[in-house]
Design an enzyme around this catalytic site. Structure first.
Site, PDB file in Angstrom:
ATOM      1  N   GLU A   1       0.838  -1.203   0.000  1.00 27.02           N
ATOM      2  CA  GLU A   1       0.000   0.000   0.000  1.00 27.02           C
ATOM      3  C   GLU A   1       0.870   1.250   0.000  1.00 27.02           C
ATOM      4  O   GLU A   1       0.500   2.276  -0.585  1.00 27.02           O
ATOM      5  CB  GLU A   1      -0.951  -0.006   1.210  1.00 27.02           C
ATOM      6  CG  GLU A   1      -1.912  -1.187   1.269  1.00 27.02           C
ATOM      7  CD  GLU A   1      -2.745  -1.367   0.011  1.00 27.02           C
ATOM      8  OE1 GLU A   1      -3.036  -0.343  -0.669  1.00 27.02           O
ATOM      9  OE2 GLU A   1      -3.114  -2.507  -0.318  1.00 27.02           O
TER      10      GLU A   1
ATOM     11  N   HIS B   1       1.606   2.124  -3.567  1.00 26.71           N
ATOM     12  CA  HIS B   1       0.479   2.850  -4.169  1.00 26.71           C
ATOM     13  C   HIS B   1       0.508   4.315  -3.719  1.00 26.71           C
ATOM     14  O   HIS B   1       0.312   5.238  -4.519  1.00 26.71           O
ATOM     15  CB  HIS B   1      -0.854   2.233  -3.722  1.00 26.71           C
ATOM     16  CG  HIS B   1      -1.258   0.998  -4.456  1.00 26.71           C
ATOM     17  ND1 HIS B   1      -1.375   0.937  -5.829  1.00 26.71           N
ATOM     18  CD2 HIS B   1      -1.610  -0.242  -3.997  1.00 26.71           C
ATOM     19  CE1 HIS B   1      -1.771  -0.280  -6.192  1.00 26.71           C
ATOM     20  NE2 HIS B   1      -1.919  -1.013  -5.094  1.00 26.71           N
TER      21      HIS B   1
END
Length: 387
Positions: free
Chosen positions: A153, A156
């Site tokens: 994450e 991202h």
């Protein structure tokens, strides 16, 4: 709701009539959207602009055959990897300490332009490039799940945080596509996060936080994070076999949307492909045809993004190594800023300014090609399994 019931009861027949209706609608939508050669192209374009069956067939067929070949060598290897070293009880607070340590290393700014929260399933969301948030999920018996979810994450989030401010007024201040976005998360999670250099860097901190590892040799620690073992569940797949799970779904979806196969035949087709490609066969519907929720909300065309992310990431790595031949030695020293800056200058800053294929060509000088990902996999698993 029907999918949830079907999965809980392990009965595809409950979901089948709803899926038939969904497929019928997606076929109609493909015609509404329009396409040149294959109806599935219209659905692919929703997630990866400009991608077509013609391109994917060539790239995925080559990737599938090469992975199956590497997997056969892994199976023949005499190397045994002890997964038991990862067993234990790991406090959530200590996991959060490790999470912040690895996020600080890779450069995700959660202190001033983001935050970390808990959720049932990890995800990233953003409100412009100055407010990019991630969530994570923690298991007391599994510290590495949260560690790698954080890195994934974080990849991202770094992408979104590094997009040029000026693109906001044009509506271009976001990642260009699902595939390019996945390339960044999986670049950090796998290409960096499971490399020998990164694991050497973080292992002392892991040993400091979790005393269970103070007597475990680094070689064992490195190998267990790079284990290759065919499994039935996509979300639990290792780095080598993950793309095969995606390719199976792609092959089914494109034939389904074109009308070459029907929903009533999916279960048998699914099971046969798993046996052919991965050497494992689902024993029930929940671990087979019902394992993903994507089809229940009409997400046809989405799955290829995952494998495309792997391919894009390896092509970006090949270009990065030309500019930074000492990339991995710098990572081992704790310098991850150089790669963060390289990704910003070459990929992140552009947001949605270029379509995926244009961006790839701009960064690498080449069209989409799985050979770099295959080479990366072969080198890694040759090292791990000593073949």
């Amino acid at each position: 709701m029907a999918w949830e019931e079907a999965k809980s009861k392990n009965d595809f027949s409950i979901f089948m009539p709803h899926l038939e209706k969904m497929v019928d609608y997606k076929r109609k939508f493909a015609n509404f959207y329009g396409y040149e050669k294959h109806p599935y192209d219209a659905l692919l374009n929703e997630y990866e602009m400009g991608m077509t069956v013609e391109k994917l067939d060539k790239v995925f067929a080559s990737l599938r055959d090469e992975i199956v070949n590497i997997l056969s060598k892994v199976r023949e290897s005499k190397v045994s990897i002890d997964e038991n070293i990862l067993e234990g009880k790991f406090s959530i607070e200590k996991q959060k300490e490790l999470e912040k340590y690895v996020l600080d290393l890779i450069g995700y700014d959660y202190k001033h332009r983001g935050r970390i929260d808990s959720s049932e399933h990890p995800f990233t969301t953003n409100f412009g490039n100055k407010d990019v948030r991630i969530t994570n999920h923690y298991h007391e018996n599994n510290f590495y799940s949260a560690m790698y979810s954080a890195i994934h994450e974080g990849g991202h989030a770094i992408y979104e945080q590094q997009i040029n401010d000026d693109l906001e007024k044009y509506g271009l201040q976001s990642g260009v596509s699902m595939g390019i976005h996945e390339s960044q998360s999986r670049f950090y999670e796998n290409i960096i996060g499971k490399s020998k250099s990164f694991l050497k860097l973080v292992y002392p901190k892991v040993q400091e936080i979790f005393e269970e590892f103070r007597s475990v040799p680094f070689k064992n620690f490195y190998k267990v994070f790079n284990i290759a073992c065919p499994s039935l569940i996509r979300t639990e797949a290792d780095e080598l076999t993950y793309s095969l799970h995606v390719i199976i779904r792609y092959e089914i979806e494109k034939e389904l949307i074109k009308g070459e196969i029907e929903v009533k035949d999916l279960k048998e087709i699914w099971n046969n492909k798993y046996e052919e490609y991965l050497g494992v066969r689902p024993q029930n519907d929940s671990e087979g045809i019902l394992q993903d929720m994507h089809w229940s909300d009409g997400g046809f065309g989405y799955f290829p993004s995952y494998a495309l992310g792997n391919i894009y990431g390896a092509q970006f790595l090949n270009s990065a190594l030309k500019d930074m031949p000492n990339l991995y030695s710098e990572i081992e020293k704790g310098n991850l800023n150089d790669i963060k800056v390289w990704l910003k200058e070459n990929i992140h800053q552009y947001g949605k300014l270029y379509e995926p294929a244009e961006l790839l060509k701009k960064v690498t000088g080449e069209e989409l090609d799985s050979k770099y990902f295959v080479e990366y996999l072969r080198n890694k698993f040759k090292d791990v399994y000593e073949f």
